[in-house]
Design a protein around this motif. Structure first.
Motif, short mmCIF file in Angstrom:
data_model
loop_
_atom_site.label_atom_id
_atom_site.label_comp_id
_atom_site.label_asym_id
_atom_site.label_seq_id
_atom_site.Cartn_x
_atom_site.Cartn_y
_atom_site.Cartn_z
N GLY A 71 0.82 -1.21 0.00
CA GLY A 71 0.00 0.00 0.00
C GLY A 71 0.85 1.25 0.00
O GLY A 71 0.51 2.24 -0.65
N ALA A 72 1.99 1.20 0.74
CA ALA A 72 2.83 2.40 0.85
C ALA A 72 3.68 2.60 -0.39
O ALA A 72 4.12 3.72 -0.68
N LEU A 73 3.90 1.52 -1.13
CA LEU A 73 4.86 1.57 -2.25
C LEU A 73 4.57 2.68 -3.27
O LEU A 73 5.47 3.47 -3.59
N PRO A 74 3.33 2.81 -3.78
CA PRO A 74 3.07 3.87 -4.78
C PRO A 74 3.33 5.26 -4.21
O PRO A 74 3.86 6.12 -4.91
N PHE A 75 2.97 5.46 -2.92
CA PHE A 75 3.21 6.77 -2.31
C PHE A 75 4.71 7.07 -2.27
O PHE A 75 5.16 8.15 -2.63
N LEU A 76 5.46 6.05 -1.80
CA LEU A 76 6.91 6.23 -1.73
C LEU A 76 7.49 6.50 -3.11
O LEU A 76 8.34 7.38 -3.27
N ALA A 77 7.00 5.75 -4.10
CA ALA A 77 7.53 5.91 -5.46
C ALA A 77 7.31 7.34 -5.94
O ALA A 77 8.22 7.98 -6.49
N VAL A 78 6.09 7.86 -5.73
CA VAL A 78 5.79 9.22 -6.18
C VAL A 78 6.66 10.23 -5.43
O VAL A 78 7.26 11.14 -6.03
N ALA A 79 6.78 10.04 -4.10
CA ALA A 79 7.57 10.98 -3.29
C ALA A 79 9.02 10.97 -3.74
O ALA A 79 9.64 12.03 -3.92
N MET A 80 9.57 9.78 -3.99
CA MET A 80 10.96 9.70 -4.40
C MET A 80 11.16 10.28 -5.80
O MET A 80 12.13 10.98 -6.05
N GLY A 81 10.22 9.98 -6.67
CA GLY A 81 10.30 10.55 -8.02
C GLY A 81 10.30 12.06 -7.96
O GLY A 81 11.12 12.73 -8.62
N PRO A 101 9.39 22.86 -6.17
CA PRO A 101 10.06 23.35 -4.96
C PRO A 101 10.39 22.19 -4.02
O PRO A 101 9.67 21.19 -4.02
N PRO A 102 11.47 22.32 -3.24
CA PRO A 102 11.79 21.26 -2.27
C PRO A 102 10.81 21.28 -1.11
O PRO A 102 10.07 22.25 -0.93
N LEU A 103 10.82 20.21 -0.34
CA LEU A 103 9.91 20.08 0.79
C LEU A 103 10.06 21.27 1.76
O LEU A 103 9.07 21.80 2.27
N SER A 104 11.32 21.70 1.95
CA SER A 104 11.56 22.80 2.90
C SER A 104 10.80 24.06 2.45
O SER A 104 10.23 24.78 3.27
N ALA A 105 10.79 24.32 1.14
CA ALA A 105 10.09 25.50 0.63
C ALA A 105 8.59 25.39 0.89
O ALA A 105 7.91 26.36 1.24
N MET A 106 8.06 24.18 0.72
CA MET A 106 6.61 23.97 0.94
C MET A 106 6.27 24.17 2.40
O MET A 106 5.26 24.78 2.74
#
Lengths: 274, 251
Positions: A18-28, A47-52
């Motif tokens: 279940g977590a795999l697609p989320f991780l894939a999108v986040a890493m991409g 933008p990077p996570l820090s900017a968000m």
């Protein structure tokens, strides 16, 4: 080797897959963002996570320099208010008209062609009409949600009501029930959970109509904000807003499901899982 | 009293005659089994008795009054399926009849009247052997239990006629025998007139004090819908009735 249709993941497996697609999108996203930022540290597209996080800090937890409001909460309240009002009116209309159409042959004969045609009118196409008739403030946005969602709810509920076993209605009559008593004690209790399910399915369209209306004419609201900051390509605000809207929709869907499970224990009766 | 008379009854659908020339006098308290091949109008006849449909010609009289062409509390019914309300527990299913009767606008009873109805319903459920399952939903019950519940539910309004549409068709043989005993006991106690559609001839003869056989007398091979079915045999099982009456009197 067993067939793949007979192989089941365990508890940990379900979490992992279940977590795999989320991780894939986040890493991409992280990879693409890092690549673009390496080329140009001022890139606004990914933008990077820090900017968000900084952007959320700015819109949600610091008062706006001009108005002194916490923008994200003001937007959220405005949007949820419009959405809630629209869905509430739609649900009430669907309940009355849908059950009427499903149960009373004269109401069905009178309304079903009209509703069938009405439900084919694209709601976005009548948005200008709504703006002209109801003005540019709250009412037209609520009405768009109502116009967009009600025909679906009515038709779904009318079909479910008409599908009720004839035997139940006859039985109720042999127990001396009037039409009103049948509605109140037999039809309504069985149709409410169906209506809640239909409402869950129409949450997506409801948000779509709301954000569209807000994008075109509003002074606050989640959709308004996204389309406002788009002018500055402020992806650092847009992406958290989209995630926030998704979360709100997901939570309301979950709450409705919980409502069904809590209030209608008979739905799960005899299915073994309760 | 609840004697039923059917006079010159015809039932036609477009291009199809279902029933023709049905005349019948049923004295009060009979147990009529309606038998015959499928598609010969048994169920249509039951629906006419129920008031769900109107005869094309002729009429049905209950105690010499024309039958109201709408289902009502003088006629109880049990179908093969879907006779009970899935959203109510056994007890709620049974008190529903009293609630409809006693509360016109809310369809719900409160306080002392509700307690009285609940006590009555609990007694009825006990009588049909569901005393231990009063708080179960129908989906949690077996098919036989659901049919017992349906019968209990129908009995609470004390109908003059009890109409059964293949009520045991979906049950296994052992359960059927139990249901026969239950039904005969209730029939003797309540003294109502029963009509039961069945395609099991043996069941008809086991339960009935009168067997009514439906069949087509005339058949037009080029137009199957031209003629309808009628009652070809009206068999009073007088001996059995006498035995039963003595049994009831002895109780």
């Amino acid at each position: 080797m067993r067939r793949i249709i007979n192989r089941r993941p365990g508890r940990g497996g379900i979490l992992f897959w279940g977590a795999l697609p989320f991780l894939a999108v986040a890493m991409g996203y992280a990879a693409a963002s890092a690549l673009r930022l390496a080329d140009n540290p001022n890139d606004k597209l990914l933008p990077p996570l820090s900017a968000m996080i900084a952007a959320v800090q700015r819109v949600a937890f610091t008062p706006d320099a001009r108005t002194g409001d916490y923008l994200m909460w003001v937007d959220t309240a405005a949007s949820l208010h419009r959405l809630g009002l629209g869905l509430g009116v739609a649900t009430a209309l669907a309940l009355v008209i849908g059950i009427g159409m499903g149960l009373v042959p004269y109401v069905r004969a009178g309304l079903s062609p009209f509703v069938a045609i009405l439900s084919m009118v694209p709601p976005m196409a009548v948005l200008p009409v709504l703006f002209i008739v109801f003005g540019l403030d709250e009412l037209s946005k609520v009405v768009l949600v109502v116009v967009g969602v009600t025909p679906f709810l009515i038709r779904d509920l009318a079909m479910r009501t008409a599908e009720m076993p004839r035997e139940q209605l006859i039985k109720a009559q042999t127990l001396g029930a009037s039409t009103w008593q049948i509605v109140l004690r037999v039809v309504l209790p069985q149709m409410l959970p169906r209506l809640v399910d239909a409402l869950r399915l129409s949450l997506g369209p409801a948000w779509l109509f709301l954000i569209s209306a807000e994008a075109i004419a509003a002074t606050e609201g989640l959709g308004y904000r996204i389309f406002l900051v788009r002018r500055y390509m402020a992806m650092d605000v847009i992406l958290p807003y989209v995630a926030w809207i998704t979360l709100l929709a997901f939570v309301s869907d979950y709450l409705l499901r919980l409502f069904n499970a809590r209030c209608f224990p008979w739905l799960r009766a005899g299915k073994g899982s309760s | 009293m609840s004697n039923v008379s059917v006079r010159g009854l015809w039932m036609e659908y477009p291009n199809q005659v279902v029933l023709e020339r049905v005349d019948l006098e049923i004295p009060s308290g009979e147990f009529c089994a309606l038998v015959g091949p499928s598609g010969c109008g048994k169920t249509t006849f039951l629906r006419l008795l129920l008031g769900e449909e109107r005869p094309t010609r002729g009429g049905i009289f209950l105690d010499d009054q024309p039958l109201v062409a709408e289902p009502g509390p003088d006629r109880g019914v049990v179908f093969q399926r879907y006779s009970v309300f899935p959203h109510l527990t056994a007890l709620e299913n049974v008190i529903l009849g009293r609630e409809f009767e006693g509360s016109r606008f809310l369809g719900r009873l409160f306080g002392a009247r509700r307690r009285a109805a609940l006590a009555e319903a609990a007694a009825v459920l006990e009588a049909v052997g569901l005393g231990a399952h009063t708080h179960k939903y129908p989906a949690e019950m077996s098919g036989g239990m659901q049919q017992r519940l349906a019968i209990a539910q129908a009995l609470i309004r004390k109908p003059k006629l009890l109409l059964l549409d293949e009520p045991f068709g979906a049950l296994d043989a052992g359960t059927k025998v139990q249901m026969y005993e239950l039904l005969l006991r209730l029939w003797a106690e309540e003294r109502m007139t029963v009509f039961m559609v069945t395609h099991d001839l043996k069941e008809g003869f086991t339960l009935g004090t009168r067997v009514l056989a439906f069949d087509k007398v005339r058949v037009d091979p080029t137009d199957p819908g031209a003629y309808g079915a009628t009652i070809t045999y009206n068999l009073p099982l007088t001996e059995k009735k006498a035995v039963r009456e003595r049994l009831v009197a002895a109780d």
